[in-house]
Scaffold this motif. Structure first.
Motif, short mmCIF file in Angstrom:
data_model
loop_
_atom_site.label_atom_id
_atom_site.label_comp_id
_atom_site.label_asym_id
_atom_site.label_seq_id
_atom_site.Cartn_x
_atom_site.Cartn_y
_atom_site.Cartn_z
N LYS A 88 -4.36 -32.77 16.62
CA LYS A 88 -3.73 -33.39 15.45
C LYS A 88 -4.44 -32.95 14.18
O LYS A 88 -3.83 -32.57 13.19
CB LYS A 88 -3.81 -34.90 15.61
CG LYS A 88 -3.02 -35.63 14.59
CD LYS A 88 -2.88 -37.09 14.97
CE LYS A 88 -2.10 -37.81 13.91
NZ LYS A 88 -2.69 -39.07 13.57
N GLN A 91 -3.64 -29.50 13.22
CA GLN A 91 -2.34 -29.36 12.56
C GLN A 91 -2.40 -29.78 11.10
O GLN A 91 -1.63 -29.31 10.27
CB GLN A 91 -1.27 -30.19 13.28
CG GLN A 91 -1.10 -29.89 14.75
CD GLN A 91 -0.95 -28.41 15.01
OE1 GLN A 91 -0.27 -27.71 14.27
NE2 GLN A 91 -1.61 -27.95 16.06
N GLU A 92 -3.34 -30.67 10.82
CA GLU A 92 -3.42 -31.17 9.44
C GLU A 92 -4.14 -30.21 8.51
O GLU A 92 -4.11 -30.36 7.29
CB GLU A 92 -4.14 -32.52 9.41
CG GLU A 92 -3.26 -33.64 9.92
CD GLU A 92 -4.07 -34.87 10.28
OE1 GLU A 92 -5.26 -34.89 9.95
OE2 GLU A 92 -3.51 -35.78 10.92
N ILE A 125 -5.66 -20.99 14.01
CA ILE A 125 -4.82 -22.16 14.30
C ILE A 125 -3.64 -21.75 15.15
O ILE A 125 -3.28 -22.44 16.12
CB ILE A 125 -4.35 -22.81 12.98
CG1 ILE A 125 -5.55 -23.42 12.26
CG2 ILE A 125 -3.30 -23.87 13.24
CD1 ILE A 125 -5.24 -23.95 10.90
N ASN A 126 -3.06 -20.60 14.82
CA ASN A 126 -1.92 -20.13 15.60
C ASN A 126 -2.32 -19.90 17.05
O ASN A 126 -1.59 -20.26 17.98
CB ASN A 126 -1.38 -18.83 15.02
CG ASN A 126 -0.64 -19.09 13.73
OD1 ASN A 126 -0.27 -20.24 13.45
ND2 ASN A 126 -0.44 -18.05 12.94
N ASN A 176 -2.47 -23.13 18.76
CA ASN A 176 -1.14 -23.68 19.00
C ASN A 176 -0.45 -22.99 20.17
O ASN A 176 0.34 -23.59 20.89
CB ASN A 176 -0.28 -23.55 17.75
CG ASN A 176 -0.74 -24.52 16.68
OD1 ASN A 176 -1.53 -25.42 16.98
ND2 ASN A 176 -0.28 -24.33 15.47
N GLU A 195 5.42 -26.24 22.87
CA GLU A 195 5.82 -26.40 21.49
C GLU A 195 6.02 -27.86 21.10
O GLU A 195 5.69 -28.26 19.99
CB GLU A 195 7.13 -25.65 21.26
CG GLU A 195 7.23 -25.09 19.86
CD GLU A 195 8.57 -24.42 19.66
OE1 GLU A 195 9.13 -23.92 20.64
OE2 GLU A 195 9.06 -24.43 18.52
N VAL A 252 2.82 -29.50 20.10
CA VAL A 252 2.37 -29.07 18.78
C VAL A 252 3.20 -29.74 17.71
O VAL A 252 2.66 -30.24 16.72
CB VAL A 252 2.49 -27.53 18.68
CG1 VAL A 252 2.15 -27.09 17.27
CG2 VAL A 252 1.58 -26.87 19.68
N ARG A 253 4.51 -29.76 17.97
CA ARG A 253 5.36 -30.37 16.94
C ARG A 253 5.10 -31.87 16.85
O ARG A 253 5.08 -32.44 15.77
CB ARG A 253 6.84 -30.11 17.25
CG ARG A 253 7.49 -29.38 16.09
CD ARG A 253 8.97 -29.29 16.27
NE ARG A 253 9.33 -28.36 17.33
CZ ARG A 253 10.42 -28.48 18.07
NH1 ARG A 253 11.22 -29.50 17.90
NH2 ARG A 253 10.71 -27.60 18.99
N TYR A 304 2.37 -33.38 17.24
CA TYR A 304 1.16 -33.70 16.49
C TYR A 304 1.16 -33.19 15.07
O TYR A 304 0.27 -33.51 14.29
CB TYR A 304 -0.06 -33.14 17.23
CG TYR A 304 -0.47 -34.01 18.38
CD1 TYR A 304 -0.95 -35.29 18.12
CD2 TYR A 304 -0.36 -33.59 19.69
CE1 TYR A 304 -1.31 -36.12 19.17
CE2 TYR A 304 -0.72 -34.40 20.73
CZ TYR A 304 -1.19 -35.66 20.47
OH TYR A 304 -1.55 -36.48 21.48
N SER A 305 2.16 -32.36 14.74
CA SER A 305 2.12 -31.86 13.37
C SER A 305 2.54 -32.96 12.42
O SER A 305 3.38 -33.80 12.75
CB SER A 305 3.00 -30.62 13.21
OG SER A 305 4.23 -30.84 13.83
N TYR A 318 6.16 -35.27 11.59
CA TYR A 318 7.08 -35.16 12.73
C TYR A 318 7.92 -36.42 12.87
O TYR A 318 9.12 -36.37 13.19
CB TYR A 318 6.29 -34.89 14.00
CG TYR A 318 7.17 -34.78 15.22
CD1 TYR A 318 8.08 -33.74 15.31
CD2 TYR A 318 7.09 -35.70 16.26
CE1 TYR A 318 8.88 -33.61 16.41
CE2 TYR A 318 7.89 -35.58 17.36
CZ TYR A 318 8.79 -34.53 17.44
OH TYR A 318 9.59 -34.40 18.53
#
Lengths: 509, 362
Positions: free
Chosen positions: A457, A460-461, A474-475, A478, A483, A486-487, A489-490, A493
């Motif tokens: 998390k 992602q921030e 970061i990529n 991820n 996916e 990742v989404r 926790y972004s 969301y």
């Protein structure tokens, strides 16, 4: 009758002179009197008394002058300007031992203040007579002469060279072998002052055969002598590998370690300085020290003292660890890291903290194993706080930053890295995320843990500029996860989910 | 002709017969034909089938042989490949084995040896432990020594104190201050006082003047040189049997103090020493070192009076300057002039102290 009266006048005059000189000498012992004495013109009054017919008065006058000159460099300069030195030097060779002692004291007191004053003494030709005094029978005279020579030599390399050229070194080495402890001490200190300036000067001291005698004296019970002896050895060893090897060859090794347990703080400090100066040159010398158990002794010594006395020991650990990963491992298994981290958090002084940070960086920079050993002791947060603190000196900040960087670049111990995700500045965060991106693709347990502990998390921030190294890291993190996660926790969301709820048209029958 | 006639006669019959027979045959011709066709077809059928069968059999045999041949060929090929592959696999496995060994050896030798490192680190930690222990022991020993020295010093001090205050000891009549009659036991200090030896007033010893003349060295004062006869020889010792000298005489001879010859008894520079001593005394008594001269220019007014020798108009005597060795100091071996010392008579100095050959004192 009349002759008697005439003689009485002289007697009175002599008594008065004696008393005057003695009183002045007495008064000069107290610092608060010095200014008054100076204002009263004591210099100009003492100068003729140096040429007095009575030896006692001469001696006492010299003593008084010495005490005055000892006090500050203005008075010392006054002695030089008063042309007293040539007289002293001349009589140094002529008079009895008491006078020699007093004259050497004056020379010492004048020479200790500044290189210019010491140069003035050298220009008077005092060195030759002082060297002759080193050959004197009386140990007191030798001591005074050695002291004066040491004070002259301590200022710079030219003055030291002048002392060496006067032929003082072999005689000083002879003085070390005398039975009097005080003389040994002073001679050793003079040798240390001579050898500290350049490798050539140290080499002359070594060539005079000083090392063997010095090495024997390490076990001497007198701690002040030990201090000086260790200081000479470290001043010799610091210049080059060859000199350090010469020192090591004198078989100082298990013996020096006993000095690390000494009662006297300065003995400890000088002993660890000596070990440091030897260790810093080559991996082989460091290895020798490690094999002799020197690292453990130094670590114990660091634990047993405080403040500046620790510093050489801390630096020694850093030097040893910097040479190779095996040596760094040896430091780690000698339990050096906890001790260093204690130093890092306990010491109030910035420069000691900086040294400890540097040493930790040197230990941790080799392999993940090393970095883990450092990270386990929980030093990284301390280093970070030192780096972030505004109170830390610039040097400390730079050193702790370097240490953090070099440890982080090797660290694969994720629990120690996680806190850094939350409170590290961007330039360090980069390395932390980089480490995660290297470890996570290969470790499924760690991946799971990373999610549950909230690391993902946090990642992602992080706002990274597209195309930067951080963004790449970061990529790659991820990419280790599905996916949806990742989404999930972004940030933002939940909003998108709600939007989907709004836009959703339920199927109506 | 008969035959012809018979024949002619019979011809008719034959013709009839012929006709008849032909007609009979014609009646059955079709039938027979069909039958013949049938038979022939059957036969031919059989024949052809047999032929075809034969052909098939032969073809099968040919095919069998060919196929077996080609199959064998293929099989050979496959076996070849398979064995080749098997061999290669084996070789590879062996190569891996060799490489494994070699690489392991090389890495261990030149790059990194885990077990060696492990052992080394173990050894280091053992050394560390040993050193720590040894240093601990050393420090403890030092501390013990120091404590002991402290205790001793303290004890000595207290002992001295006890000796100094020994007068506070209680007597039979009067109890001392440490032995209060109201207490059950006397103070421990009292016991100490009892044990202590009272301090006697010591007169400060007059420092002996250090004499450095030859005679002082020869006086046999030190323990290392000849013993002095401080311990008296035993009185009740019996005379030994035999031609021995009287024991007291022998002992006297043995322990007699050194009597140097006149030659060495007095130092050569005695005069100089005496003068020195005199001068020292004078210096001690004097207020000022320099001779006091009432007028500073006294020496300027002093007139120089030449020697009689040099002022004589006959010229100086050459004796002193030409005949003697003073003349040319460069030729001296040492840089000092001779000292004039009178030789002693050996005989006189040894008189009465030597034995003759017969054992008598001369």
């Amino acid at each position: 009758m009349s002759q008697r009266q005439v003689l009485q006048v002289f007697e009175q005059y002599q008594k008065a002179r004696t008393q005057f000189v003695q009183m002045v000498a007495e008064l000069a012992t107290r610092p608060q009197n010095i200014e008054t004495l100076q204002n009263a013109g004591v210099m100009s009054l003492l100068r003729p008394l140096l040429l007095d017919v009575v030896p006692t008065i001469q001696q006492t006058a010299a003593l008084a002058l010495g005490r005055l000159a000892n006090y500050n460099d203005d008075l010392a300069e006054a002695v030089v300007k008063g042309d007293i030195l040539p007289q002293l030097v001349y009589s140094l060779a002529e008079q009895n031992r008491f006078y020699k002692k007093a004259a050497a004291f004056v020379l010492r007191a004048v020479g200790k203040h500044s290189p210019q004053l010491a140069q003035a003494i050298v220009d008077c030709g005092a060195l030759d007579t002082l060297v002759i005094c080193l050959e004197d029978f009386d140990p007191g005279v030798k001591e005074a002469a050695a002291w004066a020579l040491g004070y002259i030599a301590r200022h710079n390399a030219e003055l030291s060279q002048a002392v060496v050229d006067a032929g003082a070194v072999p005689l000083l080495v002879l003085c070390i072998q005398e039975p009097e402890i005080a003389l040994k001490r002073i001679a050793a200190s003079a040798l240390s002052d001579i050898s500290k300036h350049s490798p050539e000067l140290a080499q002359t001291v070594v060539d005079a055969g000083a090392i063997a005698h010095l090495a024997q004296m390490i076990l001497n019970p007198d701690s002040k002598l030990k201090r000086q002896v260790l200081s000479v050895l470290s001043q010799i060893a610091k210049h080059s590998v060859d000199l350090a090897e010469m020192v090591v060859e004198a078989e100082i090794f298990p013996v020096v370690l006993t000095c690390l347990k000494d009662k006297d703080e300065y003995v400890k400090k000088n002993a660890s300085t000596l070990i440091r100066e030897i260790a810093k040159h080559t991996p082989e010398l460091s290895q020798l020290i490690v094999n002799a158990g020197g690292v453990a002794a130094v670590i114990d010594c660091i634990g047993s003292c405080k403040g500046n006395i620790r510093l050489p020991g801390i630096m020694m650990l850093g030097y040893v660890a910097a040479h190779s990963e095996n040596l760094a491992m040896a430091v780690i298994i000698s339990k050096g890291v906890p001790q260093l981290s204690v130093c890092l958090s306990e010491e109030p002084e910035d420069h000691i903290k900086a040294a400890a940070a540097w040493a930790l960086g040197q230990i941790g920079r080799h392999t993940p194993e090393h970095a883990r050993a450092v990270a386990v002791t929980n030093t990284l947060p301390v280093l970070l706080s030192l780096y972030m603190s505004t109170e830390s000196s610039e040097d400390l900040q730079v050193k702790s930053k370097k240490a953090i960087k070099s440890i982080l670049q090797k660290c694969t111990y994720l629990p120690a890295l996680e806190p850094f995700l939350y409170d590290a500045p961007p330039n360090i965060l980069k390395h932390v995320v980089g480490q995660f991106s290297k470890v996570l693709p290969h470790d499924s347990k760690a991946r799971r843990l990373f999610v549950t502990s909230g690391g993902l998390k946090k990642v992602q921030e992080i706002k990274a500029e597209p195309g930067s190294l951080l963004q790449e890291y970061i990529n790659s993190i991820n990419n280790c996860y599905p996916e949806e996660i990742v989404r999930y926790y972004s940030p933002g969301y939940s909003d998108t989910l709600l939007q989907r709820v709004d836009s959703y048209q339920p199927l109506t029958h | 002709m008969a035959t012809l006639a018979r024949l002619q006669a019979r011809s008719k019959f034959v013709a009839q017969q012929y006709y008849f027979r032909n007609s009979v045959v014609d009646i059955f011709r079709k039938k027979e034909y069909d039958a013949a066709v049938k038979i022939q077809s059957w036969f031919r059928g059989c024949q052809v089938r047999a032929h075809i069968r034969n052909l098939h059999r032969v073809a099968t045999i040919i095919q069998k042989w060919w196929r077996s041949y080609s199959g064998r060929q293929e099989y050979q090929l496959i076996v070849k490949f398979a064995s080749c592959a098997m061999k290669m696999n084996l070789y590879n496995a062996m190569a891996v084995r060799i490489q494994r060994r070699w690489r392991g050896y090389r890495i261990r030798k030149y790059c990194f040896n885990y077990f060696y490192l492990k052992e080394y680190l173990k050894a280091v930690s053992e050394t560390n432990d040993a050193i720590r222990e040894a240093l601990e022991e050393f420090a403890e020993m030092k501390e013990r020594e120091e404590k002991k020295a402290d205790l001793e010093r303290e004890e000595k001090k207290r002992d001295y104190q006890a000796r100094k205050t020994h007068y506070l000891l209680s007597t039979k009549q009067i109890p001392g201050i440490y032995n209060s009659p109201f207490r059950k036991d006397p103070d421990p200090w009292e016991l100490r006082l009892q044990k202590a030896k009272p301090l006697t007033y010591q007169r400060s010893k007059v420092k002996q003047k250090r004499c450095i003349s030859l005679s002082s060295w020869l006086a046999c004062t030190s323990a290392r040189s000849f013993p002095r006869s401080e311990i008296l020889p035993p009185i009740d010792r019996k005379q030994c049997q035999g031609p021995f000298r009287d024991i007291t005489e022998v002992l006297e001879q043995r322990y007699k103090p050194l009597e140097p010859t006149l030659w060495v008894a007095e130092p050569i520079s005695e005069l100089k020493v005496a003068r020195e001593e005199f001068r020292r005394q004078e210096w001690m008594r004097d207020v000022n070192d320099n001779m006091f001269l009432p007028f500073s220019s006294y020496h300027k007014n002093k007139k120089y009076t030449p020697l009689m020798h040099s002022s004589s108009k006959y010229g100086p005597n050459s004796y002193g300057s030409q005949h003697f060795r003073d003349e040319n100091p460069k030729k001296w071996i040492c840089d000092k002039d001779f000292q004039t010392v009178l030789p002693s008579f050996d005989l006189f100095s040894k008189y009465g102290k030597l034995y003759s050959k017969a054992g008598q004192i001369i």
